[in-house]
Motif scaffolding. Structure first.
Motif, mmCIF file in Angstrom:
data_model
loop_
_atom_site.group_PDB
_atom_site.id
_atom_site.type_symbol
_atom_site.label_atom_id
_atom_site.label_comp_id
_atom_site.label_asym_id
_atom_site.label_seq_id
_atom_site.Cartn_x
_atom_site.Cartn_y
_atom_site.Cartn_z
ATOM 1 N N TYR A 281 0.968 -1.189 -0.176
ATOM 2 C CA TYR A 281 0.045 0.103 0.131
ATOM 3 C C TYR A 281 0.888 1.405 -0.190
ATOM 4 O O TYR A 281 1.870 1.342 0.616
ATOM 5 C CB TYR A 281 -0.674 0.062 1.414
ATOM 6 C CG TYR A 281 -2.093 -1.153 1.095
ATOM 7 C CD1 TYR A 281 -3.225 -1.004 0.490
ATOM 8 C CD2 TYR A 281 -1.678 -2.489 1.917
ATOM 9 C CE1 TYR A 281 -4.005 -1.992 0.541
ATOM 10 C CE2 TYR A 281 -2.411 -3.402 1.744
ATOM 11 C CZ TYR A 281 -3.628 -3.164 1.213
ATOM 12 O OH TYR A 281 -4.717 -4.281 1.146
ATOM 13 N N ILE A 282 0.399 2.167 -0.865
ATOM 14 C CA ILE A 282 1.245 3.184 -0.882
ATOM 15 C C ILE A 282 0.612 4.590 0.062
ATOM 16 O O ILE A 282 -0.583 4.669 0.171
ATOM 17 C CB ILE A 282 1.210 3.815 -2.421
ATOM 18 C CG1 ILE A 282 2.425 5.071 -2.606
ATOM 19 C CG2 ILE A 282 -0.108 4.527 -2.728
ATOM 20 C CD1 ILE A 282 3.550 4.708 -2.877
ATOM 21 N N LEU A 294 5.959 5.566 -7.876
ATOM 22 C CA LEU A 294 6.369 4.514 -6.955
ATOM 23 C C LEU A 294 5.421 3.336 -7.100
ATOM 24 O O LEU A 294 5.824 2.406 -6.941
ATOM 25 C CB LEU A 294 6.044 5.490 -5.679
ATOM 26 C CG LEU A 294 7.121 6.476 -5.109
ATOM 27 C CD1 LEU A 294 6.755 7.144 -3.615
ATOM 28 C CD2 LEU A 294 8.517 6.064 -5.195
ATOM 29 N N MET A 295 4.172 3.830 -7.400
ATOM 30 C CA MET A 295 3.361 2.653 -7.580
ATOM 31 C C MET A 295 3.769 1.762 -8.917
ATOM 32 O O MET A 295 3.687 0.396 -8.766
ATOM 33 C CB MET A 295 1.735 3.071 -7.846
ATOM 34 C CG MET A 295 1.367 3.568 -6.364
ATOM 35 S SD MET A 295 -0.483 3.955 -6.559
ATOM 36 C CE MET A 295 -0.991 2.326 -6.482
ATOM 37 N N GLU A 296 4.308 2.587 -9.742
ATOM 38 C CA GLU A 296 4.529 1.920 -10.931
ATOM 39 C C GLU A 296 5.747 0.949 -10.885
ATOM 40 O O GLU A 296 5.889 -0.306 -11.170
ATOM 41 C CB GLU A 296 4.722 2.728 -12.130
ATOM 42 C CG GLU A 296 5.212 2.206 -13.511
ATOM 43 C CD GLU A 296 5.708 3.186 -14.727
ATOM 44 O OE1 GLU A 296 6.413 2.733 -15.527
ATOM 45 O OE2 GLU A 296 5.318 4.188 -14.407
ATOM 46 N N MET A 332 3.546 -1.667 3.576
ATOM 47 C CA MET A 332 3.484 -0.222 3.381
ATOM 48 C C MET A 332 4.782 0.404 2.527
ATOM 49 O O MET A 332 5.870 -0.083 2.619
ATOM 50 C CB MET A 332 3.691 0.685 4.515
ATOM 51 C CG MET A 332 2.200 0.770 5.551
ATOM 52 S SD MET A 332 0.786 1.631 4.474
ATOM 53 C CE MET A 332 1.812 3.313 3.980
ATOM 54 N N ILE A 333 4.486 1.278 1.702
ATOM 55 C CA ILE A 333 5.417 2.207 1.020
ATOM 56 C C ILE A 333 5.275 3.641 1.655
ATOM 57 O O ILE A 333 4.274 4.289 0.957
ATOM 58 C CB ILE A 333 5.341 2.174 -0.591
ATOM 59 C CG1 ILE A 333 5.362 0.639 -0.792
ATOM 60 C CG2 ILE A 333 6.237 2.974 -1.268
ATOM 61 C CD1 ILE A 333 5.125 0.389 -2.489
ATOM 62 N N GLN A 334 6.090 4.053 2.492
ATOM 63 C CA GLN A 334 5.783 5.336 2.979
ATOM 64 C C GLN A 334 6.928 6.279 2.562
ATOM 65 O O GLN A 334 7.856 6.048 2.018
ATOM 66 C CB GLN A 334 6.229 5.328 4.597
ATOM 67 C CG GLN A 334 4.688 5.354 5.262
ATOM 68 C CD GLN A 334 4.753 5.284 6.978
ATOM 69 O OE1 GLN A 334 5.796 4.652 7.518
ATOM 70 N NE2 GLN A 334 4.173 6.246 7.488
ATOM 71 N N SER A 363 10.329 2.851 3.628
ATOM 72 C CA SER A 363 10.469 4.248 4.034
ATOM 73 C C SER A 363 11.381 4.991 2.815
ATOM 74 O O SER A 363 12.549 4.734 2.663
ATOM 75 C CB SER A 363 11.440 4.525 5.128
ATOM 76 O OG SER A 363 10.351 4.040 6.365
ATOM 77 N N LEU A 364 10.773 5.937 2.188
ATOM 78 C CA LEU A 364 11.490 6.544 0.916
ATOM 79 C C LEU A 364 11.754 7.899 1.422
ATOM 80 O O LEU A 364 10.500 8.746 1.589
ATOM 81 C CB LEU A 364 10.583 6.331 -0.324
ATOM 82 C CG LEU A 364 10.392 5.127 -0.815
ATOM 83 C CD1 LEU A 364 9.368 5.094 -1.932
ATOM 84 C CD2 LEU A 364 11.522 4.268 -1.443
ATOM 85 N N GLY A 365 12.997 8.316 1.181
ATOM 86 C CA GLY A 365 13.109 9.969 1.533
ATOM 87 C C GLY A 365 12.776 10.732 0.434
ATOM 88 O O GLY A 365 13.227 10.698 -0.345
#
Length: 785
Positions: A281-282, A294-296, A332-334, A363-365
Motif C-alpha cells: 500500500y502506498i 512509486l506505484m509503477e 507499506m511504502i511510506q 521508507s522513501l526519503g
C-alpha cells in the motif's frame, strides 16, 4: 420538562461519558483504554502463549543524521506473559539457540543453558470477590517508555542529554486500536534536556523539548503451515539463522532460512493465482506525480512472480482511508520527509522462528527526487530559453524513483543487494545505479538513465524464494542456481562491494557498464563536454547566482563513484560465492595488464586538465548571499566565503589518492608481486603515482594542482606508515620509499624537502594534513539499507 425526564437524561449522559472514558476494545488482546485516567488495562486470557511484540516510531524527528524517521520499525520479538504469584512477567524466550527434537528434556536443556530476557514486570489487578474473568494488568508504564531508544540515539549522535518527561507525555488514542490478530497501541512521548547538536536544533521547534510518537504492536504468531526455505549464499536473500543443538554431529549446527513472504497457489502444480496475494500500500500523503512513479516501480515485481508461476500475486494499491500505516496487516511504502537528503530503506516484521515476513515497510526519503533533479540540471542548460523547461530533469528523477521503489520493496520481500548487476547488463534493481547519461550532438540525454522493469537476476531470485517445487525442493533449488551460473548472472553483495579497500572486479556501488575502465573514460568525456556548456542556462531566472555552485557540484564530481569501481581492479581478486560441487572458479588476481590500465585510468583523474575548472565558470559563482550559508552540499574551501576552485580540485584528487593508497589494496599488491610474480611491486606502484603528480617550480594553475596533489601524496603515505594495524610489508615498503625520496632530495625548498625534513626531524609531533573532503555523496540522488 419533568424532573423524571431530566433525571433520565442525566443518567443517559453519565452513561455515555462512562462509555467514552472506559472503552472496551475487543480483539487479539481485549483491553480498556481509559481516557479519563490515561491508562490501558489489558486482559490476559491465556498465560505462556507466545506472540510477536514490535515497537516502532510513528512520528519521528525529521533528521537523516539523527536517524529517527517517521514509520521506522524497531525490534521484533517473540514474547509471552508468564504468571509468577501476583506478578505477571513479559518474557522473551531465546530463539537463537534451540533443540529441534521430539525429546522435551533435550529442548529444556538448551532452554536452560542460554539466558532469556524479562522485558517488563506487572502486578496483576486484584479481582473482585467471586470474579472468574481474565487476569488484568495495567500496561500503561510499559507503553509510556522509550522503547525505540530515542534517548540513546540522541546521545550517540552528540545531540544532547535527554530523559523522558512523563508530565509531557500521554497515550495517543487515535491510534490505539484492536483487531482479531493484532492489538495496536501508541503514545506521545516528550524528551527534555539540554540540546547541544546542530542536527536537533535544525528540526525541533524548541530543541530542549523533543516530542515524538512511539507505537507498540502485539501480533498473533503465524500458524505452523509455513515451510521455511533453506538459505544459500548464491541465492540473493537475507536470512534468519539459529543454532540447533539437536543436530547430528556430522551436520552443521547453524541453520539458515531465507526471509520471504508466505505465498501459496490456489491450484498447486499449475500457473495459478495465490490464496492470498502480496499487497503493498502506498502512503496517502505522497503527492503526484511521485505517487504514480512509486506505484509503477513497486508493481514491477509482479513480473518476477509471474516468472515464478503466479498470476497477479504481487499487487500495489493506495492505502484505504482510515487505515493505519503502522498496522501489521498492511505492507507499506511510506513517503518520509527529512530536513536533509538521506537513505531510503526497506524493513520488515519477521517471524524470528522461520524468517517468514509478516509486514514489509518501505521508507522513501522525499528529498531524493530533488537531488536527482539537481544531477540532471547540472548536465544540461535547460533554462537557457525558458524557466518552464523542467521536463528532462523530471524525467530522470521520476525514472530513479520507479527504480528506487522497486529496490526498497525488493528488500521487504527478502532480497539483499546485488552490486554486480551494473556490470551484468543492469540485471537487478537491487543494485545502486548511477544514472546512465548519454551524449548526442554535444547534448546530454536521459532517456536511458535508469532501466525499466525487473531484471533477469531479480526474476531468478524470486524463483528461488517463491517458486513451487512439488517434488524434491533441494534438487530444484540446486538446479536453479546452476542455471543462474550458466546464464552468466552474477551476484555480489554488501560485504564485498562496500569497503573502500574492496577487491572484487564486479562489486561496485553507483557505477555503470560492463567495463569500469571504459566507463570512466566515457564519463570523463561527458563531464568535459557538460562543463563546456555549463552556465547561466543551468538555473532559472531570479535564482541567486551562488546556486550555480550547488548545480555544479554533482557535475564536477560525476566520476567519483566510477573511481571506486576502477580502483577495485588494482590489487583485485576475482572470485564467487561458490560451494562444493559447483564448477569451481579459482580465486585469482586480476591480470597485470588490466590492473595497469586501471592505474592509468585513475591517474588521468589527477591530471590538471581534468581537475581545472574553467575561468568562465569560476567567474559566474559569487559567495553565498544573505539567507544562505555554505553547507556540506558545497565544496569546502581555504579562501573564505567564496567558491574555491583549488579546494574543489583537492577534494577530488584526495578521493582518487585514497583509493589508490588504501592499505589493503597496497597489501594485495605486495602479495601479488611475491606470489604471482607480478612486475608491479609496491615500490614501482608508488613511483608510478609519484611520476604522474610530481610538480615543477612554476606557479600556474595546473602546477598548483600538482603541488597540492604531491603534498597530499606525501602526507597520506606518512599517515599510512603510522598505522599499527596494517601489513608490516606495506609499512616497511612505504618507509623505504619515503626514505629514498628524502635521501635523493636535490632542491632546497622543494615539497619533498619541506615535508620530509619536518617529518624526520620530529616524527612524533608531525601533523598529517587533513585534505578537504568532497561534498556529501552517497546516497547519490538523496536517498540506504
Amino acid at each position: 420538562m419533568s424532573k423524571l425526564y431530566r433525571l433520565f437524561t442525566a443518567i443517559l449522559f453519565v452513561s455515555f461519558i462512562a462509555q467514552l472514558n472506559a472503552q472496551q476494545k475487543k480483539g487479539f488482546f481485549n483491553f480498556e483504554a481509559k481516557s479519563n485516567s490515561s491508562s490501558v488495562i489489558l486482559d490476559i486470557d491465556e498465560f505462556d502463549k507466545e506472540f510477536l511484540y514490535v515497537n516502532s516510531l510513528s512520528a519521528g524527528v525529521g533528521s537523516n543524521d539523527i536517524g529517527l524517521d517517521r514509520g521506522q520499525l524497531g525490534n521484533t520479538r517473540i514474547v509471552k506473559f508468564v504468571k509468577a504469584g501476583n506478578k505477571v512477567l513479559l518474557v522473551e524466550p531465546n530463539y537463537a539457540y534451540r533443540a529441534n527434537s521430539d525429546n522435551p528434556l533435550e529442548k529444556e536443556a538448551v532452554e536452560q543453558a542460554f539466558a532469556q530476557s524479562v522485558l517488563w514486570g506487572f502486578t496483576a489487578i486484584p479481582k473482585k470477590t467471586g470474579s472468574m474473568g481474565p487476569t488484568q494488568i495495567d500496561i500503561t508504564k510499559f507503553l509510556m517508555r522509550d522503547a525505540h531508544g530515542v534517548v540513546d540515539r540522541l546521545s550517540q549522535r552528540n545531540q544532547g542529554s535527554y530523559k523522558l518527561d512523563e508530565s509531557k507525555s500521554a497515550l495517543y488514542h487515535p491510534r490505539i486500536k484492536n483487531f482479531p490478530k493484532n492489538s495496536e497501541f501508541e503514545v506521545t512521548l516528550t524528551f527534555t534536556g539540554k540540546a547541544k547538536g546542530a542536527y536537533v536544533r535544525s528540526v525541533v521547534p524548541t530543541p530542549n523539548n523533543i516530542t515524538v510518537r512511539q507505537h507498540h504492536s502485539f501480533i498473533e504468531l503465524p500458524d505452523d503451515d509455513y515451510v521455511p526455505r533453506k538459505f544459500d549464499p548464491r541465492s540473493g536473500y537475507g536470512n534468519t539463522s539459529y543454532y540447533d543443538y539437536a543436530t547430528p554431529i556430522e551436520e552443521p549446527i547453524k541453520k539458515q532460512f531465507i526471509n520471504r513472504h508466505r505465498l501459496v497457489k490456489k491450484n498447486p502444480g499449475t500457473v495459478s493465482e495465490a490464496v492470498e496475494p502480496i499487497i503493498y500500500y502506498i502512503d496517502a500523503g505522497c503527492p503526484e506525480p511521485i505517487k504514480s512513479a512509486l506505484m509503477e516501480g513497486a508493481s514491477w515485481w509482479n513480473q518476477a512472480y509471474e516468472a515464478a508461476g503466479f498470476i497477479n500475486a504481487f499487487q500495489v494499491k493506495e492505502l484505504p482511508e482510515g487505515a493505519d500505516p503502522m498496522d501489521v496487516r498492511y505492507n507499506m511504502i511510506q513517503w518520509v520527509h527529512r530536513s536533509t537528503r538521506g537513505w531510503s530503506y526497506g524493513a520488515s516484521v519477521r517471524d524470528p522462528r522461520t524468517g517468514e515476513i509478516i509486514k514489509g515497510h518501505v521508507s522513501l526519503g522525499s528529498l531524493r527526487v530533488r537531488q536527482d533533479f539537481l544531477i540532471a540540471q547540472g548536465l544540461i542548460n535547460a533554462y537557457e530559453n525558458s524557466d518552464d523547461n523542467h521536463g528532462p530533469m523530471l524525467e530522470l528523477a521520476l525514472a530513479r524513483l520507479r527504480q528506487l521503489s522497486a529496490h526498497e520493496v525488493g528488500h521487504t520481500i527478502g532480497l539483499s543487494h546485488n552490486f554486480a548487476a551494473s556490470t551484468n547488463e543492469r540485471a537487478s534493481v537491487m543494485d545502486y545505479p548511477h544514472p546512465l547519461i548519454e551524449f548526442t550532438n554535444a547534448k546530454a540525454e536521459f532517456k536511458n538513465a535508469y532501466d525499466v522493469g525487473i531484471g533477469a537476476w531479480d526474476k531468478r531470485a524470486i524463483m528461488y524464494g517463491y517458486q513451487e517445487f512439488l517434488k524434491d525442493e533441494d534438487e530444484g533449488l540446486k538446479k536453479l542456481l546452476e542455471e543462474n551460473e550458466a546464464m552468466g548472472l552474477k551476484f555480489i553483495s554488501d560485504r564485498d562491494a562496500r569497503p573502500v579497500g574492496g577487491m572484487h572486479p564486479d562489486g561496485h556501488l553507483w557505477d555503470n557498464g560492463a567495463d569500469p575502465i571504459e566507463e570512466i573514460k566515457r564519463l570523463s568525456t561527458l563531464r568535459k563536454e557538460a562543463m563546456k556548456n555549463f552556465g547561466l542556462g543551468n538555473i532559472r531566472s531570479e535564482t541567486p547566482l551562488a546556486y550555480l555552485e550547488n548545480v555544479f557540484v554533482p557535475l564536477y564530481l560525476s566520476h567519483r563513484y566510477q573511481v571506486e569501481a576502477v580502483a577495485k581492479l588494482i590489487g583485485g581478486m576475482d572470485y564467487s560465492y561458490a560451494v562444493k560441487n559447483d564448477q569451481v572458479k579459482e580465486v585469482l588476481p586480476i591480470p597485470q595488464e588490466r590492473q595497469q590500465s586501471a592505474i592509468q585510468a585513475l591517474l588521468a583523474t589527477l591530471e590538471p586538465d581534468f581537475l581545472m575548472i574553467p575561468k568562465n565558470i569560476i567567474g559566474l559563482i559569487p559567495p553565498q548571499p544573505p539567507g544562505s550559508n555554505r553547507d556540506r552540499e558545497l565544496f569546502e574551501n581555504h579562501s573564505g566565503f567564496n567558491f574555491d576552485p583549488l579546494a574543489a580540485a583537492e577534494s577530488s584528487a584526495s578521493n582518487t589518492l585514497n583509493f589508490l593508497l588504501h592499505p589493503e589494496r597496497l597489501a594485495r599488491i605486495v602479495q601479488q608481486a611475491a606470489i604471482y610474480n607480478h612486475k608491479m611491486d609496491l615500490k614501482n606502484y608508488l613511483n608510478e603515482i609519484y611520476l604522474a603528480i610530481k610538480p615543477n617550480r612554476s606557479n600556474d594553475y595546473g602546477n598548483e594542482i600538482k603541488a597540492m596533489e604531491y603534498h597530499l601524496f606525501l602526507h597520506k603515505l606518512i599517515a599510512i606508515s603510522r598505522k599499527s594495524n596494517i601489513s608490516p610489508n606495506v609499512k616497511i615498503g612505504i618507509e623505504r620509499y619515503l626514505a629514498s625520496l628524502f635521501n635523493n632530495i636535490t632542491t632546497v625548498g622543494s615539497i619533498t624537502q619541506i615535508v620530509l625534513s619536518k617529518y624526520y626531524t620530529d616524527p612524533s609531533s608531525f601533523e598529517v594534513y587533513k585534505a578537504k573532503e568532497m561534498p556529501a555523496g552517497s546516497p547519490i540522488g538523496c536517498g540506504e539499507h
